[in-house]
Write a protein that holds these residues in place. Sequence first.
Motif, short mmCIF file in Angstrom:
data_model
loop_
_atom_site.label_atom_id
_atom_site.label_comp_id
_atom_site.label_asym_id
_atom_site.label_seq_id
_atom_site.Cartn_x
_atom_site.Cartn_y
_atom_site.Cartn_z
N ALA A 146 45.95 -36.46 31.71
CA ALA A 146 46.43 -37.69 32.36
C ALA A 146 46.97 -38.70 31.36
N GLY A 147 46.55 -38.58 30.11
CA GLY A 147 47.03 -39.49 29.08
C GLY A 147 48.28 -39.02 28.38
N LEU A 148 48.82 -37.88 28.80
CA LEU A 148 49.99 -37.31 28.13
C LEU A 148 51.28 -37.50 28.91
N THR A 149 51.18 -38.12 30.08
CA THR A 149 52.37 -38.44 30.88
C THR A 149 52.06 -39.72 31.65
N THR A 150 52.89 -40.06 32.61
CA THR A 150 52.71 -41.29 33.37
C THR A 150 52.21 -40.97 34.77
N LEU A 151 51.06 -41.52 35.13
CA LEU A 151 50.57 -41.39 36.49
C LEU A 151 51.21 -42.46 37.37
N GLU A 152 51.46 -42.12 38.62
CA GLU A 152 52.12 -43.04 39.53
C GLU A 152 51.41 -43.12 40.87
N GLU A 153 51.66 -44.22 41.56
CA GLU A 153 51.17 -44.38 42.92
C GLU A 153 52.17 -45.26 43.65
N TYR B 139 54.98 -31.94 33.73
CA TYR B 139 54.16 -30.86 33.19
C TYR B 139 54.63 -30.51 31.77
N ALA B 140 55.93 -30.58 31.54
CA ALA B 140 56.47 -30.32 30.20
C ALA B 140 56.01 -31.39 29.22
N GLU B 141 55.91 -32.64 29.68
CA GLU B 141 55.40 -33.71 28.82
C GLU B 141 53.96 -33.42 28.43
N VAL B 142 53.17 -32.97 29.40
CA VAL B 142 51.78 -32.61 29.12
C VAL B 142 51.72 -31.44 28.14
N ALA B 143 52.59 -30.45 28.34
CA ALA B 143 52.63 -29.29 27.45
C ALA B 143 52.86 -29.70 26.00
N LYS C 123 56.03 -23.25 18.18
CA LYS C 123 57.01 -22.30 18.73
C LYS C 123 56.70 -22.00 20.20
N ASN C 124 55.43 -21.78 20.51
CA ASN C 124 55.04 -21.49 21.89
C ASN C 124 55.26 -22.68 22.81
N THR C 125 55.00 -23.87 22.29
CA THR C 125 55.24 -25.08 23.08
C THR C 125 56.71 -25.22 23.42
N ASP C 126 57.56 -25.03 22.42
CA ASP C 126 59.01 -25.13 22.64
C ASP C 126 59.47 -24.11 23.69
N ALA C 127 58.92 -22.90 23.63
CA ALA C 127 59.31 -21.86 24.59
C ALA C 127 58.87 -22.24 26.01
N LEU C 128 57.67 -22.79 26.14
CA LEU C 128 57.18 -23.19 27.46
C LEU C 128 57.98 -24.37 28.01
#
Length: 321
Positions: free
Chosen positions: A119-126, A161-165, A185-190
């Motif tokens: 939850a701290g790796l992207t922006t939560l919204e409501e 999800y990519a931001e979290v990755a 490398k794996n992160t970039d591929a995902l």
Amino acid sequence: MNVRRLIPSTALAGAVALGVVSLSACAGTSDAADKGSGGKLDVVASFYPMQYLAEQIGGGHVAVNTLTKPGVEPHDLELKPKQIGELGEADVILYLKGIQPAVDEAIAQAGVKNTVDAAGLTTLEEHGTEVGHDHEGEEAGHDHGSEAGADPHIWLDPVKYAEVAKGVGSALEKADPAHAADYKKNTDALVKKLGDLDTEFETGLKNTATKTFITTHSAFGYLAERYHLEQEGITGIDPESEPSPARIKELQDIAKKDNVSTVFFETLASDKTAKTLAGDTGLKTDVLDPLEGITDKSKGDDYIEVMQSNLAALKKALGAK
């Protein structure tokens, strides 16, 4: 954006709390992998979306254990004493605060240094309100997570999800510097795969006969917002809660007004309410999977495949041209 959410009070504080990747560069971090199973980094993931990231990014350097077994509804998970004990022995814990109150509490007590809250790796919204994210340049430690009503279902938006990755990849690099190049490398591929998935959704849902879809579980707010759709949830965040008669009447009116053809249900919860509403309004039913777990009923073997199945279902229901 018309997204209705009912977040249980027990989970509310966790859902909006700012997640912090608590990693340090102190001595001993570099040999974390030596403590793991067969020399691998022991990673505990709270439920499937976190498991998928750990496996995709960690590759052969990690041994992943998932707290939520296939077929178990994550929101209702209660941990066994053995699981709670094993948490403290993990090299890395990866979770999403706010989805599973029991897990949040156990992780807080475990005190594992390399604990990553997605939850701290992207922006939560409501309702379009941004909460729960440290913006670059702001005072360190400032918490945006004090507002109520944040939606934790960030993994259903490929962009978020990519931001979290990316954050998870950085965390594994710091926890196990010896294999940092592989994690990168794996992160970039995902991230590329998630970018391609985003393009598929953007293209596939660009021209549709209607923008409104009805689903039992209000899990698809981020997906709807990303692709300019309108989610109408029968229930809130709890897939087992019962809608009021007034809400059912409102949904019947919405279905008629917006030419809705389909009521979606999910694989891990009862389809009774969806089928009742569909029967009363002459609508069809189909599966829209919130991807909280992979089971034999899932239309796909992993995150990407199930999301592609979700896209196909949405295109059919919305009358994509």
